[in-house]
Design a protein around this motif. Sequence first.
Motif, PDB file in Angstrom:
ATOM      1  N   ALA A   6     -24.421 -12.430  16.892  1.00 15.22           N
ATOM      2  CA  ALA A   6     -23.230 -12.806  16.128  1.00 15.22           C
ATOM      3  C   ALA A   6     -23.126 -11.942  14.880  1.00 15.22           C
ATOM      4  O   ALA A   6     -24.135 -11.609  14.257  1.00 15.22           O
ATOM      5  CB  ALA A   6     -23.282 -14.274  15.743  1.00 15.22           C
ATOM      6  N   CYS A  22     -19.295 -12.047  18.839  1.00 12.07           N
ATOM      7  CA  CYS A  22     -20.537 -12.406  19.520  1.00 12.07           C
ATOM      8  C   CYS A  22     -20.705 -11.459  20.694  1.00 12.07           C
ATOM      9  O   CYS A  22     -19.948 -11.544  21.672  1.00 12.07           O
ATOM     10  CB  CYS A  22     -20.489 -13.852  19.994  1.00 12.07           C
ATOM     11  N   TRP A  36     -18.035 -21.238  20.057  1.00 13.36           N
ATOM     12  CA  TRP A  36     -18.523 -21.124  18.691  1.00 13.36           C
ATOM     13  C   TRP A  36     -18.769 -22.540  18.162  1.00 13.36           C
ATOM     14  O   TRP A  36     -17.920 -23.420  18.316  1.00 13.36           O
ATOM     15  CB  TRP A  36     -17.525 -20.410  17.802  1.00 13.36           C
ATOM     16  N   TYR A  94     -22.249 -20.194  11.512  1.00 17.34           N
ATOM     17  CA  TYR A  94     -21.535 -20.192  12.793  1.00 17.34           C
ATOM     18  C   TYR A  94     -22.435 -19.601  13.875  1.00 17.34           C
ATOM     19  O   TYR A  94     -23.037 -18.539  13.685  1.00 17.34           O
ATOM     20  CB  TYR A  94     -20.243 -19.395  12.676  1.00 17.34           C
ATOM     21  N   CYS A  96     -22.823 -18.693  18.152  1.00 21.10           N
ATOM     22  CA  CYS A  96     -22.162 -18.569  19.451  1.00 21.10           C
ATOM     23  C   CYS A  96     -23.094 -19.094  20.534  1.00 21.10           C
ATOM     24  O   CYS A  96     -24.318 -19.070  20.399  1.00 21.10           O
ATOM     25  CB  CYS A  96     -21.701 -17.144  19.737  1.00 21.10           C
TER      26      CYS A  96
END
Length: 120
Positions: A6, A22, A36, A94, A96
Amino acid sequence: DVQLQASGGGLVQAGGSLRLSCAVSGLTFGNSAIAWFRQAPGKEREGVACIVSDNDDTVYSDSVKGRFTIASDNAKNTVHLQMNSLKPEDTAVYYCNIFQRHGLTTQNYWGLGTQVTVSS
């Protein structure tokens, strides 16, 4: 080995935009759902957006609907998350994720996260 890389996080002011990417290696996108997730300090990890590789169907959480867009580049094994009109409450790490099914076998992979910080 399967790897999810990511990138694209950073610091942005409220109302700004970021684009997360990603890049997936070690498998192809067939029969996959790529998503996500995000996790803010002290909170549980939550799903943000998901795309189905075979038909490009998408799902968004209510908190990001209309502001975030997920898109898949199957040729490059990359998924992007365009985040517009960012809010301080979007601040999180965040991640993925790819979930893949082949017959009765399923595989689930996570990448390392990328930090998104939205200042007010």
